[in-house]
Design a protein around this motif. Structure first.
Motif, PDB file in Angstrom:
ATOM      1  N   THR A 260       0.832  -1.201   0.000  1.00  0.00           N
ATOM      2  CA  THR A 260       0.000   0.000   0.000  1.00  0.00           C
ATOM      3  C   THR A 260       0.868   1.252   0.000  1.00  0.00           C
ATOM      4  O   THR A 260       1.828   1.360   0.770  1.00  0.00           O
ATOM      5  CB  THR A 260      -0.930   0.024   1.224  1.00  0.00           C
ATOM      6  OG1 THR A 260      -1.772  -1.130   1.184  1.00  0.00           O
ATOM      7  CG2 THR A 260      -1.802   1.272   1.227  1.00  0.00           C
ATOM      8  N   TYR A 261       0.511   2.196  -0.856  1.00  0.00           N
ATOM      9  CA  TYR A 261       1.219   3.469  -0.937  1.00  0.00           C
ATOM     10  C   TYR A 261       0.222   4.613  -0.794  1.00  0.00           C
ATOM     11  O   TYR A 261      -0.986   4.448  -1.040  1.00  0.00           O
ATOM     12  CB  TYR A 261       1.947   3.598  -2.282  1.00  0.00           C
ATOM     13  CG  TYR A 261       3.068   2.600  -2.458  1.00  0.00           C
ATOM     14  CD1 TYR A 261       4.364   2.894  -2.035  1.00  0.00           C
ATOM     15  CD2 TYR A 261       2.827   1.363  -3.048  1.00  0.00           C
ATOM     16  CE1 TYR A 261       5.393   1.981  -2.199  1.00  0.00           C
ATOM     17  CE2 TYR A 261       3.845   0.440  -3.208  1.00  0.00           C
ATOM     18  CZ  TYR A 261       5.124   0.754  -2.789  1.00  0.00           C
ATOM     19  OH  TYR A 261       6.138  -0.155  -2.945  1.00  0.00           O
ATOM     20  N   VAL A 262       0.739   5.788  -0.424  1.00  0.00           N
ATOM     21  CA  VAL A 262      -0.111   6.952  -0.240  1.00  0.00           C
ATOM     22  C   VAL A 262       0.678   8.206  -0.599  1.00  0.00           C
ATOM     23  O   VAL A 262       1.904   8.241  -0.473  1.00  0.00           O
ATOM     24  CB  VAL A 262      -0.639   7.023   1.221  1.00  0.00           C
ATOM     25  CG1 VAL A 262       0.508   7.313   2.190  1.00  0.00           C
ATOM     26  CG2 VAL A 262      -1.741   8.052   1.368  1.00  0.00           C
ATOM     27  N   SER A 266      -2.791  15.532  -4.047  1.00  0.00           N
ATOM     28  CA  SER A 266      -3.465  14.854  -5.145  1.00  0.00           C
ATOM     29  C   SER A 266      -2.532  14.671  -6.344  1.00  0.00           C
ATOM     30  O   SER A 266      -1.602  15.454  -6.559  1.00  0.00           O
ATOM     31  CB  SER A 266      -4.714  15.623  -5.571  1.00  0.00           C
ATOM     32  OG  SER A 266      -4.367  16.896  -6.089  1.00  0.00           O
ATOM     33  N   ILE A 270      -1.309   8.998 -13.218  1.00  0.00           N
ATOM     34  CA  ILE A 270      -0.374   7.972 -12.759  1.00  0.00           C
ATOM     35  C   ILE A 270      -0.066   7.067 -13.942  1.00  0.00           C
ATOM     36  O   ILE A 270      -0.975   6.554 -14.596  1.00  0.00           O
ATOM     37  CB  ILE A 270      -0.955   7.134 -11.601  1.00  0.00           C
ATOM     38  CG1 ILE A 270      -1.209   8.016 -10.370  1.00  0.00           C
ATOM     39  CG2 ILE A 270      -0.007   5.987 -11.243  1.00  0.00           C
ATOM     40  CD1 ILE A 270      -1.849   7.269  -9.216  1.00  0.00           C
ATOM     41  N   THR A 285      -3.753   5.689 -14.253  1.00  0.00           N
ATOM     42  CA  THR A 285      -5.039   6.370 -14.304  1.00  0.00           C
ATOM     43  C   THR A 285      -4.887   7.755 -14.909  1.00  0.00           C
ATOM     44  O   THR A 285      -3.882   8.440 -14.691  1.00  0.00           O
ATOM     45  CB  THR A 285      -5.679   6.484 -12.908  1.00  0.00           C
ATOM     46  OG1 THR A 285      -6.923   7.186 -13.010  1.00  0.00           O
ATOM     47  CG2 THR A 285      -4.768   7.232 -11.934  1.00  0.00           C
ATOM     48  N   THR A 289      -6.203  11.447  -8.478  1.00  0.00           N
ATOM     49  CA  THR A 289      -6.190  10.623  -7.272  1.00  0.00           C
ATOM     50  C   THR A 289      -6.071  11.557  -6.071  1.00  0.00           C
ATOM     51  O   THR A 289      -5.045  12.216  -5.899  1.00  0.00           O
ATOM     52  CB  THR A 289      -5.015   9.644  -7.283  1.00  0.00           C
ATOM     53  OG1 THR A 289      -5.082   8.816  -8.448  1.00  0.00           O
ATOM     54  CG2 THR A 289      -5.015   8.776  -6.044  1.00  0.00           C
ATOM     55  N   THR A 293      -5.299   8.912  -0.602  1.00  0.00           N
ATOM     56  CA  THR A 293      -5.941   7.707  -1.132  1.00  0.00           C
ATOM     57  C   THR A 293      -4.972   6.526  -1.099  1.00  0.00           C
ATOM     58  O   THR A 293      -3.897   6.593  -1.698  1.00  0.00           O
ATOM     59  CB  THR A 293      -6.396   7.926  -2.582  1.00  0.00           C
ATOM     60  OG1 THR A 293      -7.294   9.033  -2.644  1.00  0.00           O
ATOM     61  CG2 THR A 293      -7.077   6.683  -3.132  1.00  0.00           C
ATOM     62  N   MET A 295      -3.150   3.328  -2.285  1.00  0.00           N
ATOM     63  CA  MET A 295      -2.939   2.796  -3.635  1.00  0.00           C
ATOM     64  C   MET A 295      -2.170   1.482  -3.543  1.00  0.00           C
ATOM     65  O   MET A 295      -1.132   1.410  -2.864  1.00  0.00           O
ATOM     66  CB  MET A 295      -2.147   3.797  -4.482  1.00  0.00           C
ATOM     67  CG  MET A 295      -2.887   5.078  -4.812  1.00  0.00           C
ATOM     68  SD  MET A 295      -1.802   6.333  -5.548  1.00  0.00           S
ATOM     69  CE  MET A 295      -1.114   7.075  -4.056  1.00  0.00           C
ATOM     70  N   PHE A 297      -0.714  -1.588  -6.217  1.00  0.00           N
ATOM     71  CA  PHE A 297      -0.483  -1.842  -7.629  1.00  0.00           C
ATOM     72  C   PHE A 297      -0.339  -3.346  -7.880  1.00  0.00           C
ATOM     73  O   PHE A 297       0.215  -4.076  -7.048  1.00  0.00           O
ATOM     74  CB  PHE A 297       0.749  -1.081  -8.097  1.00  0.00           C
ATOM     75  CG  PHE A 297       0.587   0.405  -7.958  1.00  0.00           C
ATOM     76  CD1 PHE A 297      -0.071   1.141  -8.933  1.00  0.00           C
ATOM     77  CD2 PHE A 297       1.028   1.062  -6.818  1.00  0.00           C
ATOM     78  CE1 PHE A 297      -0.268   2.504  -8.799  1.00  0.00           C
ATOM     79  CE2 PHE A 297       0.843   2.426  -6.657  1.00  0.00           C
ATOM     80  CZ  PHE A 297       0.196   3.144  -7.651  1.00  0.00           C
TER      81      PHE A 297
END
Length: 554
Positions: A260-262, A266, A270, A285, A289, A293, A295, A297
């Motif tokens: 998980t990344y953050v 914004s 990506i 995307t 974002t 949020t 993220m 992958f």
């Protein structure tokens, strides 16, 4: 068709006195020295190329060639010059235009050209005579030019004034497709050198972790020093950007599938890449974002390029974890035991709520403060908000104060510019009606902030000197309304803060905004009320100094 990362280079150097770039010399894979390279008795004339038959892409090892045929550093580029709009190749002198050097064409018949805005072009033969040309009016992505018979060079001019185009972001490549990432001109490192060696991998018989334990990798995967103007779509297509629009990291940073990344701000686009250097469209995307949020992958993703607003690039952080933490500059750093103590170590990782009007919402003094102090921003700025008055956006309103999370470590309140601009009645220090007077609203804000944040530091800022555009109701000159100057409102802020024991961040007295500096420290608008980048930096220095003098609650 998307191109591999290996075809989108990273410049080794732009100083040709220490590094000699190589240029493409046809389809046989050979290269030649750049025109300014020293050889034998003296320098080669501009445009003279000497083929080195024994030098090939294979033998150059880690150095390969950029596909870009346009050299922004070529001394033959000309400012305030352009091609005539006809087809005779005539060069005209005209302000705010840029004229490229003669761009040597290859054996290819088609070229993808990204020189946005109004531009004129012409093809030339070996004798320097125009073969064909014309005018192109476009924006955004580039155009496909077909080389006419007999043409060996191309020159393009563009309007860099009205179009706000940076010629350094333009490129000319073979084919009919745009490049994946911006391709700088010159010699480049191969993809294997750039992309496939992790920053932590130091493997050598003489260079060991023990010998380099004074170096640590930042938790922030994003490096602001490796950004460039422009953007990448999810499919890897490079997009030209008007000046100040977006920036992106030119070297993908590594991510691990399933982790998980953050990000703390914004992200506009990506772009995800696999180990083969090709974009994985489904993992990226083209939609924004939001900050915070989480993220994750999928398998196959090896690295990311993010496109963001340049105003937050200096404090942007992309890190592993489910929640953003205090800002840390990306890259390899000296270990903590080597570094002196940070400017204000107690504030590292603390969350500060910034509450105010458009001076706060535009963030130009907040971003440098985050970068220096390592704080986390809780943003609550509203353009046009007044301190006093019967408005839903007024800063005294309970609903607006209740929107600030109670868990923040400190609050930074800045307001008063819009009250001054609208000639709000200041009143007296004992006023309590927030709808009637500025003092009444300040006392209401103080009581509501104390009730919501009883143990946190509550900083109050004074608005810097500003200049109103005239004519304006209630103003006798650009600095004075019926209540006085903007510092009259600052005096009210200081008085209430002193009574409440709130630390004052005195932008008016300490940030250096005065009549001679306003044109530099404020954005040039009808009224000089919004800090420029330079003004934001001045304000940040005042805030940083004030916060560094106080430790946050533990």
């Amino acid at each position: 068709m998307a191109r591999k990362i290996s075809e989108t280079p990273h410049i080794l150097a732009t100083d040709t006195t220490t590094f000699t770039p190589v240029t493409h010399q046809g389809g046989d894979g050979r290269v030649s020295l750049a025109p300014a390279t020293s050889s034998g008795a003296g320098l080669m004339a501009a445009g003279d190329k000497r083929i080195l038959a024994d030098v090939s892409r294979k033998t150059t090892g880690a150095i390969t060639l950029s596909p870009n045929l346009f050299n922004i550093n070529d001394p033959r580029n000309e400012l305030n010059r352009r091609m005539a709009s006809g087809q005779d190749g005539t060069v005209q002198t005209i302000a705010d235009w840029f004229l490229s050097h003669p761009i040597d064409l290859t054996e290819a018949t088609q070229y993808y050209v990204t020189m946005a805005g109004n531009n004129n072009f012409a093809f030339f033969d070996a004798a320097g005579n125009a073969v064909s040309g014309g005018t192109r009016v476009t924006s955004g992505l580039g155009s496909i030019y077909t080389k006419p018979a007999g043409a060996v060079t191309l020159r393009i001019s563009m309007n860099i004034g009205s179009s706000a185009v940076d010629p350094g972001l333009c490129y000319v490549i073979e084919g009919s497709q745009p490049a994946v990432r911006f391709p700088p001109y010159g010699g480049i490192l191969s993809a294997g050198t750039l992309f496939d060696i992790p920053g932590s991998a130091i493997a050598s018989g003489t260079i060991t972790y023990r010998a380099t334990d004074f170096l640590t990798e930042s938790k922030n995967l994003f490096r602001v020093d490796l950004t460039a103007p422009g953007a990448l779509a999810a499919n890897g297509t490079f997009q030209e950007a008007q000046v100040g629009a977006l920036v992106y990291n030119t070297v993908p940073f590594r991510v691990t599938p399933g982790v998980t990344y953050v990000a703390n701000y914004s992200i506009r686009f990506i772009t995800a890449f696999g180990a083969d250097g090709l974009p994985i469209t489904a993992a990226g995307t083209n939609s924004s974002t939001p900050a915070g949020t989480p993220m994750v992958f999928p398998e196959g993703v090896n690295g990311l390029v993010v496109s963001i607003n340049p105003s937050i690039a200096g404090a942007f952080q992309f890190e592993a974890g489910a929640a953003a933490t205090g800002y840390e500059r990306g890259g390899v750093q000296l270990a903590p035991f080597v570094l002196p103590q940070p400017l204000a170590p107690g504030w590292q990782g603390k969350t500060v709520a910034f509450y105010g009007d458009s001076l706060t919402s535009q963030r130009l003094w907040i971003i440098p403060s985050i970068a220096r102090l390592g704080i986390i921003e809780s943003h609550h700025g509203t353009g046009g908000a007044r301190v006093s008055g019967n408005f839903a956006s007024a800063l005294h309103q309970q609903a607006n104060i209740d929107a600030i999370p109670t868990g923040v470590d400190a609050v930074m309140f800045l307001g008063g510019t819009n009250d001054w601009m609208n000639n709000a009645v200041i009143g007296t220090i004992d006023d309590t009606d927030p709808l009637a007077t500025f003092y009444g609203a300040l006392n209401t804000i103080a009581n509501r902030l104390k009730a919501r944040f009883p143990t946190q530091p509550i900083f109050w800022g004074t608005p810097p000197l500003s200049q109103a555009g005239l004519p304006r109701s209630g103003f006798t000159d650009p600095f004075t309304n019926t209540q006085g100057t903007i510092d009259a409102y600052g005096d009210a802020i200081r008085a209430v803060a002193r009574r409440e024991s709130f630390p004052v961040v005195d932008f008016y007295r300490d940030a250096g905004f005065h009549s001679a500096s306003l044109a530099t420290l404020m954005k040039v608008e009808a009224s000089l009320v919004h800090p420029s980048n330079a003004g934001g930096a001045r304000m940040a220095s005042v805030l940083i100094g004030r916060m560094a003098a106080l430790d946050p609650p533990q």
